[in-house]
Design a protein around this motif. Structure first.
Motif, PDB file in Angstrom:
ATOM      1  N   PHE A 129       0.833  -1.307   0.091  1.00  0.00           N
ATOM      2  CA  PHE A 129       0.026   0.022  -0.053  1.00  0.00           C
ATOM      3  C   PHE A 129       0.880   1.095   0.108  1.00  0.00           C
ATOM      4  O   PHE A 129       0.408   2.237  -0.652  1.00  0.00           O
ATOM      5  N   VAL A 130       1.824   1.129   0.736  1.00  0.00           N
ATOM      6  CA  VAL A 130       2.744   2.381   0.981  1.00  0.00           C
ATOM      7  C   VAL A 130       3.610   2.440  -0.336  1.00  0.00           C
ATOM      8  O   VAL A 130       3.490   3.646  -1.069  1.00  0.00           O
ATOM      9  N   GLU A 131       3.675   1.463  -1.178  1.00  0.00           N
ATOM     10  CA  GLU A 131       4.628   1.715  -2.249  1.00  0.00           C
ATOM     11  C   GLU A 131       3.457   2.033  -3.500  1.00  0.00           C
ATOM     12  O   GLU A 131       3.847   2.987  -4.261  1.00  0.00           O
ATOM     13  N   VAL A 183      -4.746   3.196  -3.641  1.00  0.00           N
ATOM     14  CA  VAL A 183      -5.529   1.861  -2.843  1.00  0.00           C
ATOM     15  C   VAL A 183      -6.974   1.781  -2.875  1.00  0.00           C
ATOM     16  O   VAL A 183      -7.635   2.803  -2.860  1.00  0.00           O
ATOM     17  N   GLN A 184      -7.457   0.614  -3.412  1.00  0.00           N
ATOM     18  CA  GLN A 184      -8.857   0.664  -3.827  1.00  0.00           C
ATOM     19  C   GLN A 184      -9.511  -0.364  -2.993  1.00  0.00           C
ATOM     20  O   GLN A 184      -8.882  -1.056  -2.171  1.00  0.00           O
ATOM     21  N   ALA A 185     -10.635  -0.402  -2.908  1.00  0.00           N
ATOM     22  CA  ALA A 185     -11.609  -1.426  -2.064  1.00  0.00           C
ATOM     23  C   ALA A 185     -11.228  -2.788  -2.197  1.00  0.00           C
ATOM     24  O   ALA A 185     -10.962  -3.670  -1.247  1.00  0.00           O
ATOM     25  N   THR A 186     -10.994  -3.205  -3.358  1.00  0.00           N
ATOM     26  CA  THR A 186     -10.549  -4.538  -3.635  1.00  0.00           C
ATOM     27  C   THR A 186      -9.269  -5.041  -3.014  1.00  0.00           C
ATOM     28  O   THR A 186      -9.005  -6.023  -2.574  1.00  0.00           O
ATOM     29  N   ASP A 187      -8.284  -3.825  -2.976  1.00  0.00           N
ATOM     30  CA  ASP A 187      -6.984  -4.256  -2.377  1.00  0.00           C
ATOM     31  C   ASP A 187      -7.166  -4.583  -0.769  1.00  0.00           C
ATOM     32  O   ASP A 187      -6.444  -5.432  -0.298  1.00  0.00           O
ATOM     33  N   TYR A 188      -8.177  -3.913  -0.291  1.00  0.00           N
ATOM     34  CA  TYR A 188      -8.542  -4.223   1.240  1.00  0.00           C
ATOM     35  C   TYR A 188      -8.965  -5.655   1.261  1.00  0.00           C
ATOM     36  O   TYR A 188      -8.625  -6.377   1.958  1.00  0.00           O
ATOM     37  N   LEU A 189     -10.029  -6.036   0.328  1.00  0.00           N
ATOM     38  CA  LEU A 189     -10.409  -7.413   0.644  1.00  0.00           C
ATOM     39  C   LEU A 189      -9.322  -8.395   0.056  1.00  0.00           C
ATOM     40  O   LEU A 189      -9.111  -9.492   0.684  1.00  0.00           O
TER      41      LEU A 189
END
Lengths: 195, 891
Positions: free
Chosen positions: B229-231, B237-243
């Motif tokens: 995420f930092v990179e 960052v999108q919602a799917t990334d959290y999932l």
């Protein structure tokens, strides 16, 4: 329904020693189970009812545990007796252990009573001692076929001798309790849901 | 794992060394024509491994030094000392090389240093305890770690927003969360190092330690997710990334565990087939476990989890399959590697801290982090424990919670992770590094130092080490079965139900598949405990000074399996007497099972070897034992003594004759003949025990003797020993006498006599007992009677002793010797018995032999008898000495 409610009322009326001090919720649960096991709605359980439980059939000590529900050779057990046996496995509450009235009998789930329950599984002839023969019988049940009879006998010998302090060749209850004094019986002989 | 993706630096030490020390390398630098050098210095070729070895050596030596003083190590945990040593060494290196060298490189750490430690802890994890507390462990590992990471990260961010962190620390919320994720994980290495010395109770230990192992998956996922995420930059960052992040938690943890279990399965299966190549068994264990680690690392799964599960899963089967020696090898190698890795880690950690180029100090950040990790750890533990206690059979009390909070040590994992950060993406890396170092040092040194006094002060339940007893093991199994049954009756499928299920499944399928058939057959936990106890006892007995044999001999009769009349009576005696010795004896007895036969044989061989130098002592011991027996036995003793006297007399005469007539070979022959004759006639079978036993004077002994045939070994030795047996004093006299009489070395009395004494006990070995068939004891041949008659005649010539003996004999018929009873009356008056008696003892001993030589004996026996008769008649001189002996014997 009437039976259940009467059963539920009892714990309030009776001294805890008379009716096992199982919590209300557990009693309800046990009573459900009791009725489920009672195949003919006869109001009591007989050996057959318990033997139906599949997993008990493969439990090496299953028969002995069933027997412990029927003390003194009786052939039926009512809900009270049923709950009474199971009350042995109530967890010990830390606060409660020291506080019971000395005049009342020990609660069923005390350490000693838990041990006594285990002890009477060994002591078939109820003479208050586990003889070498009785030990051997238990071992035969619990140890796989792969161990020879000879080995079993030597294990039984050693087990008895290890615990036997007065040299009578048998393990009395006190000796039995002594061999387990380092073990956390309160923990090992309790089932959480019976709280 | 993330770490795998990062550039592998290879052996960091080597790398560092290569840069840092181009020092000595005077090979042949400048000369164009390389002439043949007598001596070449090739430092570069060995540099890398040499440095590794050197560092390990330094660490080990440091360990030795630390442990020279008990006081220091009892107060200060080793890990603290090592870190401090590292600091000092780092300072020296810095001063000498003007550059920080030999730091802890993440690559080395994750690929070489961490695996042995994790494998060691996984393999020797008490699995029962672990699974009993699995719920709590998982909660703390997953929920606790997540909680720590997010709260710490968020709080630090808040601190920054509040202006308490210097503005030069350029970090956003994501950076702080990343930092929180790597600083939040409790470190297995540090926890292990500290808790192993504290000895808190096992439940507490397993919860803290289990958490530190299992939280690796969470740490890895959090770190990886935050890092990416930092990179990516928080905007992208999108919602799917959290999932995906959440999903990856399951992938990484379950995947790691699955990899571990697969390798555990492979490992168990492989060791099933190593019967002929035992030597590679330990190697297999390490290779496959390491392969599990690398595989998980390769697939970016949780490698720590993989190795833990591999060790946990394979142990039962591997231990059953591999040989005893391999087990020891595995254990020691594993412990050595782990301890070595641990030492090096802490030392390198200390050295790394010296490198100020990585540092960027910010007091606000450092202090804030310290406070937050302690505070949120404690808060998290309290909250989780409160929830867990609703479900736990044994609630964790407040003291436990304090120790758990305080025991949350951070260590090298956090350090290695923070080093791995990319400075270009995480501008505040230097501050984070400094903070991490401080946190690690603080937890390891300050908390490590204080946790021991704290535990003492709080009176935390300590772990108590007690050796498992057979009763405990047996009853524990009983309890398990009872609980499983009760759960069935109650109709609640709880923990015990599933464990029971699993055990049945394991027994039915897994064990059969993964265990060698021979191992499976003999495998049983109760038996295992029993077996181990036996071995332990046997070892301790031998350690106590080799009295084992005698005691064994004593107890042997107590073995129920052998059933000659005499034996059973003996056993009863022993049982009734309930002597303390019984237990020990019993233990040793039990070795006779088929499985242990081999061991038993070895053991006996050993004993035989050890036996000789100590014979005398042991014999005395035995005597003592016997003397302590009850009155009845004493009576028997006396009877025996009397008998013995008689026999001695007759024997003496025979001996003299033999000596005179022939040199030792002859003697031998005669002895043999006698034996053979005895064997053939069979009459002696019952008697031999007596003869042997008379020395010791205990009836019990005799009976034992008859059962067990160990005597074989001694049989060759001269007839003489009989005389000896009566008493030691007598022996001396006798020895001299015998020496004078017969020049033959064979006869040399002392050794045989001693041997004789021991004979009865020797018989005690279980294996030997097998040889003794009931048949031999029962055979009472007719020939014997003739022999007796002859001897009787000789006896009459010796008139003096018999009259005294006769009455006693009648009084006390030896109860145990039922078979002999009919003959006993005959024997009473008979000195002749003596002449025969000797042979019997031999015969006994030589029984196995006698079988082969059985054909010869009869004819030879006859001449022998004749001789004996002669001797009886001729030497009047023989009688007086005999009498003396008798006296001595009584004394």
């Amino acid at each position: 329904q009437g039976a259940l409610s009467s059963c539920l009322r009892k714990p309030r009326r009776d001294p805890p020693s008379f009716f096992p001090a199982v919590s209300q919720a557990s009693l309800v649960r046990l009573h459900h189970r009791f009725r489920a096991l009672d195949s003919n709605k006869k109001g009591y359980l007989c050996r057959m009812d318990l033997q139906q439980i599949g997993a008990l059939a493969v439990n090496p000590l299953g028969d002995r545990i069933i027997d412990s529900f029927f003390p003194d050779g009786s052939h039926s057990v009512d809900f009270r007796g049923f709950a009474r046996v199971l009350a042995h496995f109530r967890p010990v509450e830390d606060e409660g252990t020291g506080t019971w009235d000395p005049e009342e009998p020990e609660p069923l789930n005390s350490r000693m009573n838990k041990l006594r329950f285990a002890f009477q599984l060994y002591d078939l002839d109820r003479d208050g001692k586990i003889s070498r023969h009785e030990m051997l019988q238990v071992l035969r049940l619990m140890v796989g076929v792969q161990v020879t009879e000879e080995q079993l006998e030597s294990i039984a010998d050693r087990t008895v001798q290890e615990a036997d302090e007065d040299g009578d060749g048998a393990v009395s209850f006190l000796e039995f309790a002594k061999t387990l004094e380092k073990m956390n019986i309160e923990q090992k002989m309790s089932i959480r849901i019976l709280k | 794992m993330l770490r795998a993706a990062l550039p592998l630096l290879g052996l960091p030490l080597a790398g560092a060394a290569a840069e840092g020390e181009p020092t000595q390398e005077p090979g042949a630098p400048g000369e164009p024509p390389p002439s043949l050098a007598l001596f070449r210095w090739q430092w570069h070729e060995v540099e890398a491994p040499y440095l590794v070895a050197l560092w390990i050596l330094v660490a080990s030596l440091a360990k030795i030094v630390f442990h020279l003083s008990r006081k220091v190590t009892s107060l200060v945990p080793e890990s603290c000392l090592l870190i401090l040593l590292g600091l000092v060494l780092g300072g020296i290196v810095l001063a000498v090389a003007k550059k920080a060298e030999y730091q802890l490189e993440p690559g080395t750490f994750f690929l070489f240093l961490l695996p042995p430690i994790v494998l060691d802890s996984g393999y020797f994890m008490p699995s029962r305890l672990f699974f009993d507390n699995l719920g709590a462990i998982l909660t703390y590992a997953v929920v606790g770690t997540l909680w720590n990471a997010f709260t710490t990260g968020a709080a630090l961010w808040g601190l920054q927003q509040a202006g308490l962190v210097a503005p030069r620390v350029q970090a956003g919320l994501l950076d702080f969360l990343l930092f929180g994720s790597l600083i939040s994980a409790v470190d297995p290495v540090a926890v292990l190092a500290v808790f192993e010395e504290v000895h808190v109770n096992e439940t507490l230990f397993i919860i803290v330690f289990g958490e530190s192992l299992l939280n690796d998956a969470v740490t890895v996922v959090l770190y990886k997710v935050c890092n990416s995420f930092v990179e990516m930059g928080s905007a992208n960052v999108q919602a799917t990334d959290y999932l995906k992040g959440i999903a990856s938690l399951f992938v990484v943890s379950l995947g790691g565990a699955a990899v571990g279990l697969v390798f555990a399965f492979l490992l168990a299966l492989t060791t099933r087939f190593t019967k002929r190549v035992r030597i590679i068994e330990p190697l297999l264990v390490f290779l496959l476990a390491y392969a599990a680690y690398l595989t998980a690392e390769m697939a970016s799964l949780s490698a720590i989890l993989a190795v833990t599960m591999c060790g946990l899963g394979c142990k039962k089967y591997v231990e059953a399959n591999i040989s005893h020696k391999s087990r020891t090898a595995v254990k020691y190698t594993m412990k050595t590697l782990a301890s070595c890795a641990e030492t090096v880690i802490f030392m390198l950690l200390g050295i790394s801290a010296v490198d100020s180029s990585k540092w960027a100090w910010d007091s606000g950040l450092v202090l804030g982090t310290l406070v937050f990790i302690l505070f949120f750890r404690a808060l998290g533990v309290v909250l989780q424990t409160w929830v867990l206690n609703q479900f736990r059979l044994v609630p964790l009390d407040k003291i436990d919670q304090v120790v758990m909070s305080y025991g949350g040590l951070r260590g090298a994992v956090a350090f290695a992770l923070v080093i791995l950060l990319d400075r270009t993406k995480v501008p505040a890396k230097d501050y984070f590094v400094a903070t991490t170092i401080v946190v690690v040092f603080f937890t390891v040194i300050v908390q490590g130092l204080t946790i021991k006094p704290l535990v003492k002060w709080l009176k935390v339940k300590r772990s108590e080490h007690h050796k498992p007893t057979l009763n405990q093991e047996l009853h524990e199994h009983t309890f398990d079965h009872i609980l499983a049954a009760v759960e069935d009756v109650v109709g609640h499928h709880g923990y015990h139900y599933w464990r029971d299920r699993w055990e049945q499944f394991d027994k039915k399928y897994l064990s059969q598949l993964l265990m060698r058939r021979s191992a499976y057959r003999i495998r049983d936990q109760i038996w295992d405990v029993y077996y181990r106890l036996n071995i332990r006892d046997a070892i301790s007995f031998v350690d106590q000074g080799g009295h084992v044999l005698s005691s064994t001999g004593l107890t042997l009769p107590s073995m129920p399996s052998r059933n000659s009349v005499a034996e059973t009576s003996v056993t009863n005696l022993l049982r009734e007497s309930g002597s303390g010795a019984c237990l020990d004896l019993q233990v040793i007895d039990t070795v006779r099972s088929g499985r242990d036969r081999e061991d038993a044989v070895m053991h006996h061989l050993l004993c035989g070897g050890l036996y000789k130098p100590r014979r005398r002592v042991r014999a005395e011991k035995c005597l003592r034992h016997f003397i302590s027996e009850d009155a009845r036995e004493r009576q028997d003793k006396e009877v025996f003594q009397q008998n013995m006297k008689q026999r001695l007399e007759s024997f003496k005469s025979t001996k003299h004759n033999i000596c005179f007539t022939k040199s030792k070979p002859r003697l031998r022959k005669a002895g043999r003949k006698k034996k053979d004759g005895v064997a053939n006639t069979g009459t002696t079978n019952g008697k031999p025990p007596r003869d042997v036993g008379f020395q010791d004077t205990a009836a019990v002994i005799l009976t034992v003797e008859s059962d067990s045939s160990e005597t074989e070994k001694e049989d060759d030795e001269g007839i003489i020993f009989v005389a000896r047996a009566t008493s030691e004093v007598l022996q001396e006299g006798k020895v001299s006498g015998s020496l004078e009489v017969c020049p033959s070395p064979r006869i040399i009395p002392p050794s045989p006599t001693c041997a004789e004494k021991e004979l009865p006990w020797k018989s005690g070995q279980g294996d030997l007992a097998v040889y003794v068939s009931s048949e031999t004891t029962k055979i009472v041949p007719v020939d014997m009677q003739t022999g007796w008659n002859q001897s009787i005649s000789s006896l009459e010539s010796l008139a003096s002793p018999p009259c005294t003996q006769a009455p006693t004999m009648t009084h006390l018929p030896p109860h145990s010797l039922a078979t002999e009873e009919p003959q006993a009356p005959l024997a009473l008056p008979s000195d002749p018995l003596l002449s025969f008696a000797f042979p019997p003892s031999w015969a006994k001993a030589g029984r196995s032999r006698s079988e082969s030589s059985a054909d010869i004996p009869q004819q030879e026996l006859q001449p022998l008898m004749g001789q004996e008769d002669h001797t009886h008649l001729s030497p009047g001189a023989a009688n007086p000495p005999c009498i003396q002996f008798n006296k001595g014997g009584r004394l």
